[in-house]
Design a protein around this motif. Structure first.
Motif, PDB file in Angstrom:
ATOM      1  N   ASP A 102      88.293  -7.116  -4.838  1.00  0.00           N
ATOM      2  CA  ASP A 102      87.840  -6.438  -3.623  1.00  0.00           C
ATOM      3  C   ASP A 102      86.415  -5.900  -3.727  1.00  0.00           C
ATOM      4  N   ARG A 103      86.106  -5.198  -4.783  1.00  0.00           N
ATOM      5  CA  ARG A 103      84.750  -4.639  -4.923  1.00  0.00           C
ATOM      6  C   ARG A 103      83.695  -5.735  -5.098  1.00  0.00           C
ATOM      7  N   GLU A 104      84.059  -6.802  -5.772  1.00  0.00           N
ATOM      8  CA  GLU A 104      83.144  -7.932  -5.926  1.00  0.00           C
ATOM      9  C   GLU A 104      82.926  -8.627  -4.581  1.00  0.00           C
ATOM     10  N   ALA A 105      83.985  -8.760  -3.795  1.00  0.00           N
ATOM     11  CA  ALA A 105      83.857  -9.359  -2.464  1.00  0.00           C
ATOM     12  C   ALA A 105      82.904  -8.542  -1.602  1.00  0.00           C
ATOM     13  N   VAL A 106      83.011  -7.232  -1.690  1.00  0.00           N
ATOM     14  CA  VAL A 106      82.112  -6.351  -0.932  1.00  0.00           C
ATOM     15  C   VAL A 106      80.669  -6.568  -1.388  1.00  0.00           C
ATOM     16  N   ALA A 107      80.446  -6.602  -2.692  1.00  0.00           N
ATOM     17  CA  ALA A 107      79.086  -6.780  -3.219  1.00  0.00           C
ATOM     18  C   ALA A 107      78.522  -8.155  -2.845  1.00  0.00           C
ATOM     19  N   LEU A 108      79.336  -9.191  -2.974  1.00  0.00           N
ATOM     20  CA  LEU A 108      78.883 -10.538  -2.642  1.00  0.00           C
ATOM     21  C   LEU A 108      78.521 -10.646  -1.160  1.00  0.00           C
ATOM     22  N   MET A 109      79.356 -10.095  -0.308  1.00  0.00           N
ATOM     23  CA  MET A 109      79.084 -10.175   1.127  1.00  0.00           C
ATOM     24  C   MET A 109      77.919  -9.275   1.514  1.00  0.00           C
ATOM     25  N   GLU A 110      77.773  -8.145   0.853  1.00  0.00           N
ATOM     26  CA  GLU A 110      76.621  -7.291   1.152  1.00  0.00           C
ATOM     27  C   GLU A 110      75.316  -8.034   0.879  1.00  0.00           C
ATOM     28  N   ARG A 111      75.237  -8.732  -0.241  1.00  0.00           N
ATOM     29  CA  ARG A 111      74.032  -9.499  -0.564  1.00  0.00           C
ATOM     30  C   ARG A 111      73.768 -10.587   0.472  1.00  0.00           C
ATOM     31  N   ARG A 112      74.803 -11.255   0.902  1.00  0.00           N
ATOM     32  CA  ARG A 112      74.632 -12.327   1.885  1.00  0.00           C
ATOM     33  C   ARG A 112      74.220 -11.773   3.246  1.00  0.00           C
ATOM     34  N   VAL A 113      74.869 -10.711   3.677  1.00  0.00           N
ATOM     35  CA  VAL A 113      74.511 -10.090   4.955  1.00  0.00           C
ATOM     36  C   VAL A 113      73.073  -9.576   4.891  1.00  0.00           C
ATOM     37  N   ALA A 114      72.698  -8.943   3.785  1.00  0.00           N
ATOM     38  CA  ALA A 114      71.337  -8.421   3.626  1.00  0.00           C
ATOM     39  C   ALA A 114      70.314  -9.551   3.668  1.00  0.00           C
ATOM     40  N   GLY A 115      70.620 -10.666   3.017  1.00  0.00           N
ATOM     41  CA  GLY A 115      69.701 -11.807   3.024  1.00  0.00           C
ATOM     42  C   GLY A 115      69.510 -12.385   4.415  1.00  0.00           C
ATOM     43  N   VAL A 116      70.606 -12.548   5.139  1.00  0.00           N
ATOM     44  CA  VAL A 116      70.503 -13.080   6.500  1.00  0.00           C
ATOM     45  C   VAL A 116      69.745 -12.092   7.383  1.00  0.00           C
ATOM     46  N   ALA A 117      70.023 -10.799   7.231  1.00  0.00           N
ATOM     47  CA  ALA A 117      69.325  -9.786   8.030  1.00  0.00           C
ATOM     48  C   ALA A 117      67.824  -9.807   7.751  1.00  0.00           C
ATOM     49  N   GLN A 135      62.991 -13.613  20.441  1.00  0.00           N
ATOM     50  CA  GLN A 135      62.772 -12.463  19.573  1.00  0.00           C
ATOM     51  C   GLN A 135      63.774 -11.355  19.892  1.00  0.00           C
ATOM     52  N   ASP A 136      63.995 -11.087  21.171  1.00  0.00           N
ATOM     53  CA  ASP A 136      64.925 -10.045  21.582  1.00  0.00           C
ATOM     54  C   ASP A 136      66.342 -10.349  21.090  1.00  0.00           C
ATOM     55  N   LEU A 137      66.759 -11.591  21.222  1.00  0.00           N
ATOM     56  CA  LEU A 137      68.073 -11.997  20.729  1.00  0.00           C
ATOM     57  C   LEU A 137      68.191 -11.723  19.236  1.00  0.00           C
ATOM     58  N   ILE A 138      67.184 -12.111  18.483  1.00  0.00           N
ATOM     59  CA  ILE A 138      67.246 -11.944  17.032  1.00  0.00           C
ATOM     60  C   ILE A 138      67.195 -10.470  16.646  1.00  0.00           C
ATOM     61  N   ILE A 139      66.467  -9.661  17.378  1.00  0.00           N
ATOM     62  CA  ILE A 139      66.445  -8.222  17.100  1.00  0.00           C
ATOM     63  C   ILE A 139      67.850  -7.640  17.219  1.00  0.00           C
ATOM     64  N   GLU A 140      68.593  -8.043  18.241  1.00  0.00           N
ATOM     65  CA  GLU A 140      69.968  -7.562  18.407  1.00  0.00           C
ATOM     66  C   GLU A 140      70.843  -8.017  17.239  1.00  0.00           C
ATOM     67  N   ILE A 141      70.645  -9.236  16.782  1.00  0.00           N
ATOM     68  CA  ILE A 141      71.407  -9.747  15.647  1.00  0.00           C
ATOM     69  C   ILE A 141      71.062  -8.956  14.386  1.00  0.00           C
ATOM     70  N   VAL A 142      69.787  -8.665  14.189  1.00  0.00           N
ATOM     71  CA  VAL A 142      69.370  -7.868  13.028  1.00  0.00           C
ATOM     72  C   VAL A 142      70.064  -6.506  13.050  1.00  0.00           C
ATOM     73  N   ARG A 143      70.112  -5.877  14.217  1.00  0.00           N
ATOM     74  CA  ARG A 143      70.787  -4.571  14.318  1.00  0.00           C
ATOM     75  C   ARG A 143      72.237  -4.675  13.861  1.00  0.00           C
ATOM     76  N   GLY A 144      72.925  -5.699  14.321  1.00  0.00           N
ATOM     77  CA  GLY A 144      74.322  -5.867  13.937  1.00  0.00           C
ATOM     78  C   GLY A 144      74.502  -6.180  12.469  1.00  0.00           C
ATOM     79  N   LEU A 145      73.654  -7.061  11.938  1.00  0.00           N
ATOM     80  CA  LEU A 145      73.733  -7.389  10.517  1.00  0.00           C
ATOM     81  C   LEU A 145      73.465  -6.166   9.648  1.00  0.00           C
ATOM     82  N   GLU A 146      72.466  -5.389  10.014  1.00  0.00           N
ATOM     83  CA  GLU A 146      72.141  -4.205   9.224  1.00  0.00           C
ATOM     84  C   GLU A 146      73.258  -3.170   9.293  1.00  0.00           C
ATOM     85  N   LYS A 147      73.963  -3.104  10.412  1.00  0.00           N
ATOM     86  CA  LYS A 147      75.117  -2.202  10.500  1.00  0.00           C
ATOM     87  C   LYS A 147      76.217  -2.668   9.544  1.00  0.00           C
ATOM     88  N   HIS A 148      76.484  -3.975   9.513  1.00  0.00           N
ATOM     89  CA  HIS A 148      77.473  -4.496   8.564  1.00  0.00           C
ATOM     90  C   HIS A 148      77.018  -4.254   7.125  1.00  0.00           C
TER      91      HIS A 148
END
Length: 156
Positions: A102-117, A135-148
């Motif tokens: 579980d903790r490794e899954a969190v760390a692995l996904m955090e790195r992936r989400v951070a990279g995409v963001a 640009q506006d569309l991607i800004i909204e996506i960045v907000r969501g990714l950074e929240k995750h």
């Protein structure tokens, strides 16, 4: 089959915007697939909460991928989201095979989400002078990714 949709971006701008959108589309599809892979294979005492959280990330990544693909088609270029397209354009490392603690899954996904963001933020900056709608569309996506990313990071 060639279908032409009216766009005032011009060919050169359209092509630059499409490249940014295609790369993000591939990353988001890959993120959703990897999130589901982790969701199925997570184990450990935090299983329930991580399992549910990963589904939230998957749902958002799928929705954002759809939005990006539709934006690409809106500017008169086909969206490419087949497995070969994702493999060619995605910049995510594959997840390890098998069960994931579980903790490794969190760390692995955090790195992936951070990279995409991070890459999405850079794409949004490059799109500022080219196409403010994309640009506006991607800004909204960045907000969501950074929240995750924040929600994943908070579990460490």
């Amino acid at each position: 089959m060639t279908v032409s949709i009216s766009t005032d971006l011009g060919y050169e701008v359209q092509t630059k915007v499409a490249t940014e959108l295609q790369d993000l589309l591939a990353d988001l599809i890959d993120l959703s697939l990897q999130g589901k892979q982790a969701h199925w294979n997570v184990v450990g005492p935090l299983f329930q909460s991580v399992h549910v959280q990963l589904d939230n990330i998957v749902d958002d990544a799928r929705m954002w991928a759809d939005d990006v693909a539709e934006r690409k088609v809106t500017i008169d270029l086909a969206a490419d989201g087949q497995p070969g397209d994702v493999a060619k354009h995605s910049r995510l490392e594959p997840l390890p095979q098998g069960y994931i603690a579980d903790r490794e899954a969190v760390a692995l996904m955090e790195r992936r989400v951070a990279g995409v963001a991070s890459r999405a933020r850079q794409a949004a900056e490059r799109l500022g002078d080219l196409d403010i709608a994309s640009q506006d569309l991607i800004i909204e996506i960045v907000r969501g990714l950074e929240k995750h990313q924040w929600m994943l990071r908070a579990q460490r």
